[in-house]
Scaffold this motif. Structure first.
Motif, PDB file in Angstrom:
ATOM      1  N   GLY A 426       0.682  -1.208  -0.065  1.00 30.60           N
ATOM      2  CA  GLY A 426      -0.011  -0.022  -0.006  1.00 30.60           C
ATOM      3  C   GLY A 426       0.895   1.149   0.026  1.00 30.60           C
ATOM      4  O   GLY A 426       0.392   2.466   0.120  1.00 30.60           O
ATOM      5  N   ASP A 431       5.960  -0.491  -3.253  1.00 28.57           N
ATOM      6  CA  ASP A 431       5.598  -1.571  -4.103  1.00 28.57           C
ATOM      7  C   ASP A 431       6.278  -1.390  -5.433  1.00 28.57           C
ATOM      8  O   ASP A 431       6.296  -2.421  -6.214  1.00 28.57           O
ATOM      9  CB  ASP A 431       3.984  -1.434  -4.109  1.00 28.57           C
ATOM     10  CG  ASP A 431       3.280  -1.676  -2.737  1.00 28.57           C
ATOM     11  OD1 ASP A 431       3.862  -2.551  -2.074  1.00 28.57           O
ATOM     12  OD2 ASP A 431       2.348  -1.330  -2.553  1.00 28.57           O
ATOM     13  N   GLN A 471      -1.449   6.394  -4.190  1.00 25.24           N
ATOM     14  CA  GLN A 471      -1.822   6.174  -2.934  1.00 25.24           C
ATOM     15  C   GLN A 471      -3.445   6.529  -2.895  1.00 25.24           C
ATOM     16  O   GLN A 471      -4.039   5.740  -2.190  1.00 25.24           O
ATOM     17  CB  GLN A 471      -1.220   7.195  -1.969  1.00 25.24           C
ATOM     18  CG  GLN A 471      -1.520   7.100  -0.688  1.00 25.24           C
ATOM     19  CD  GLN A 471      -0.720   5.925   0.046  1.00 25.24           C
ATOM     20  OE1 GLN A 471       0.355   5.742   0.160  1.00 25.24           O
ATOM     21  NE2 GLN A 471      -1.647   4.979   0.370  1.00 25.24           N
ATOM     22  N   MET A 474      -5.147   3.393  -3.868  1.00 23.89           N
ATOM     23  CA  MET A 474      -5.200   2.347  -2.808  1.00 23.89           C
ATOM     24  C   MET A 474      -5.905   2.311  -1.814  1.00 23.89           C
ATOM     25  O   MET A 474      -6.856   1.675  -1.232  1.00 23.89           O
ATOM     26  CB  MET A 474      -3.856   2.158  -2.300  1.00 23.89           C
ATOM     27  CG  MET A 474      -3.731   1.046  -1.098  1.00 23.89           C
ATOM     28  SD  MET A 474      -3.941  -0.606  -1.657  1.00 23.89           S
ATOM     29  CE  MET A 474      -2.465  -0.938  -2.565  1.00 23.89           C
ATOM     30  N   GLY A 478      -8.470  -0.131  -2.326  1.00 25.00           N
ATOM     31  CA  GLY A 478      -7.916  -1.415  -1.785  1.00 25.00           C
ATOM     32  C   GLY A 478      -6.875  -2.059  -2.529  1.00 25.00           C
ATOM     33  O   GLY A 478      -6.025  -2.723  -2.327  1.00 25.00           O
ATOM     34  N   TYR A 480      -4.385  -1.008  -6.685  1.00 17.77           N
ATOM     35  CA  TYR A 480      -4.087   0.006  -7.518  1.00 17.77           C
ATOM     36  C   TYR A 480      -4.748  -0.298  -8.861  1.00 17.77           C
ATOM     37  O   TYR A 480      -4.254  -0.652  -9.768  1.00 17.77           O
ATOM     38  CB  TYR A 480      -2.438  -0.127  -7.845  1.00 17.77           C
ATOM     39  CG  TYR A 480      -1.417   0.153  -6.711  1.00 17.77           C
ATOM     40  CD1 TYR A 480      -1.566   1.328  -6.039  1.00 17.77           C
ATOM     41  CD2 TYR A 480      -0.776  -0.765  -6.386  1.00 17.77           C
ATOM     42  CE1 TYR A 480      -0.724   1.617  -4.912  1.00 17.77           C
ATOM     43  CE2 TYR A 480      -0.104  -0.605  -5.071  1.00 17.77           C
ATOM     44  CZ  TYR A 480       0.074   0.761  -4.415  1.00 17.77           C
ATOM     45  OH  TYR A 480       0.834   0.736  -3.563  1.00 17.77           O
TER      46      TYR A 480
END
Length: 579
Positions: A426, A431, A471, A474, A478, A480
């Motif tokens: 997240g 990531d 961000q 996300m 929840g 991308y």
């Protein structure tokens, strides 16, 4: 804004006609333009009117924004519109472009996507005219607008409607045009048409015209402006507000004029190095410390910014490698041709998006198509063959589930299956780096090349925009969910300038890309085959090469250091003395 108002500057402020201001770097052109803008605002502007400042350079825009925030008139900044040519033209096209017979909603064809579509060819290639026709079809049928079409299409709109010229001009009682000597034919014609209804302040320096190899850009532009618009001309000459108390500007001018004094120039030094790679790279790293020391010794404080400038991209590659690979890597930012980086970033953004087991084949097919786009942009015969192979594999996979046994295909299967169960942290930065490690550890040539291309994406303000957008995805979903859209929107915004460059720290780039920028210290890297100061096909006395070198020299406020291969004699520098 540290600026001393002289007699000639006051005359510019008092003139109510169109104005042409010519002068060298640091002569105060930008500062007087800002004061002229405030003066016009204080006379009174109607609701909806703004003073327009346009430049080719995002760095110049950043400089005017910074200067405007450091004046007693900063409360007037709401009446300023500081833009690049591209962002200004795009505003007009977005609203009125449909009048040209294209779809109602225009979409940007970003430069890296255009490079992929034209397979890396440029205006010197035999197939260039074929590409121009294809680009026009993309505009007419899909509303895809390439950056190089902006000015041409604005001219077409203005030629078709005098009322539209009046409408656009009515928003801008004063238009300030920076670096007017570098305007192409279409750009100049747009400004010429607006000048009938708006006052225009032109800023120019013929000695910094280093883009005259581009179509329509030439030394006659200033003459055309004077004959057509008939502005009142003011010449600020060699006034120096950028690097006072130094002889940096004098050195740059002497380089241009092929003359040299018999002693060193104040705040200009030369660092000689051994041409062997290890010695060269060590000298590159050490040069930063030496420039820091020189500037602190002369000003009492360390520099906030250092620009390391090279003639060509191969020199940029050498410098960045040297800074990365020392025992203590030196943090820096790089400005270079980012086509491969940006197309590789779209591939990685695709990997961030949710992957489901029943979509395995279509996800692998899409991976291949994204890789094809990247390899097509290189334009070389070997890369184009790979691109064709990737497209062929993708088509077979989408139509018949036919699989190939190549190493790349197997690696993509493993990677996509891994993503079926991968739970991202997240944190976009973490990531992003996780996926880069997957690519690097794949031991597959093509995927490792993608990873190498991604080293410099998350620099400048766009890194913040990309991370912020990811961000938000996300937090909202929840996952991308729309990573590629986030990426493309951030890059489009960056291309049009809405995020301005931060020039603090160490920056590595070509001299051409440094135009419009300023640094506390400048290091000019000279290497015979990678960053020569003498350009190809430029005969003695190297007038074009001298003009380009002067641009690099005059980017500095406090110090210029020439990092020089001692075993390769430079004909331009041979008569000069250094500290």
């Amino acid at each position: 804004m540290n600026f001393t108002l002289g007699e000639e500057h006051q005359k510019i402020l008092d003139c109510d006609d169109h104005v042409l201001v010519v002068g060298g770097p640091g002569s105060g052109k930008t500062s007087i333009a800002l004061l002229k803008a405030y003066q016009r605002i204080l006379k009174g502007v109607n609701p909806g009117e703004r003073i327009l400042f346009i430049s080719f350079s995002r760095a110049a825009v950043a400089r005017i924004v910074e200067a405007s925030n450091n004046t007693q008139h900063k409360d007037l900044n709401r009446h300023l519109a500081v833009q690049t040519f591209h962002s200004f033209f795009w505003e007009v096209l977005r609203v009125h472009g449909y009048l040209l017979g294209c779809p109602m909603k225009l979409k940007l064809l970003l430069p890296h996507d255009e490079a992929s579509l034209r397979k890396g060819i440029n205006f010197k290639h035999a197939d260039w005219d074929k590409w121009l026709k294809e680009r026009e079809i993309l505009f007419k049928e899909k509303g895809l607008m390439a950056f190089d079409l902006f000015a041409e299409k604005i001219n077409m709109l203005f030629d078709g409607s005098r009322s539209l010229i009046k409408l656009v001009a009515s928003r801008y009682p004063l238009i300030i045009v920076d670096e007017v000597q570098d305007t192409g034919t279409d750009q100049w014609q747009v400004i010429q048409k607006l000048s009938e209804f708006s006052r225009v302040l032109f800023l120019g320096d013929l000695e910094q015209q280093i883009y005259d190899f581009l179509d329509g850009v030439g030394p006659k532009r200033i003459i055309e402006i004077e004959e057509s618009v008939k502005p009142t001309r003011f010449d600020l000459g060699t006034l120096n507000n950028r690097s006072p108390n130094t002889e940096i500007l004098q050195f740059g001018n002497d380089i241009l004029l092929c003359k040299a004094k018999n002693e060193p120039y104040k705040a200009v030094t030369k660092i000689d190095y051994n041409g062997r790679a290890a010695d060269r790279d060590k000298a590159i790293r050490q040069s930063i410390g030496r420039v820091n020391q020189w500037i602190k010794g002369n000003t009492g404080k360390l520099p906030e910014s250092i620009g390391i400038l090279c003639s060509w991209d191969s020199g940029v590659n050498i410098v960045t490698s040297a800074l990365r690979n020392g025992s203590s890597p030196i943090s820096h930012k790089v400005l270079f041709d980012e086509t491969a980086t940006l197309l590789s970033s779209r591939f990685l953004a695709f990997l961030l998006e949710p992957k489901l087991p029943h979509q395995l084949n279509s996800d692998i097919a899409e991976s291949l198509e994204l890789l094809s786009s990247l390899f097509r942009s290189y334009g070389t015969s070997g890369k184009l063959r790979k691109s064709d192979d990737f497209d062929s594999w993708s088509t077979k996979l989408r139509t018949s589930d036919t699989l190939t046994n190549t190493k790349l295909f197997k690696a993509l299967v493993v990677l996509i299956k891994c993503l079926h169960t991968q739970h991202f942290a997240g944190d976009p930065a973490k990531d992003w780096m996780l996926l880069r490690r997957y690519l690097k550890d794949s031991a597959v040539t093509e995927l490792m090349e993608v990873e190498r291309n991604l080293q410099y994406l998350m620099t400048f303000n766009r890194g913040k925009a990309i991370a912020g957008g990811l961000q938000s995805e996300m937090l909202k979903y929840g996952v991308y969910r729309n990573a590629r859209r986030v990426l493309d929107e951030a890059l489009a915004e960056d291309q049009l300038l809405f995020g301005v460059e931060n020039l603090k720290g160490i920056h590595v780039m070509t001299i051409h890309k440094s135009k419009g920028k300023q640094f506390d210290g400048v290091i000019l890297f000279r290497a015979a085959n990678h960053s020569s100061f003498v350009w190809r096909e430029d005969p003695d006395p190297y007038l074009r090469s001298r003009k380009i070198l002067r641009v690099g020299i005059t980017r500095a406020r406090n110090h210029v250091a020439i990092l020089n291969d001692r075993f390769d004699v430079c004909p331009i520098l041979s008569n000069y003395k250094f500290q």
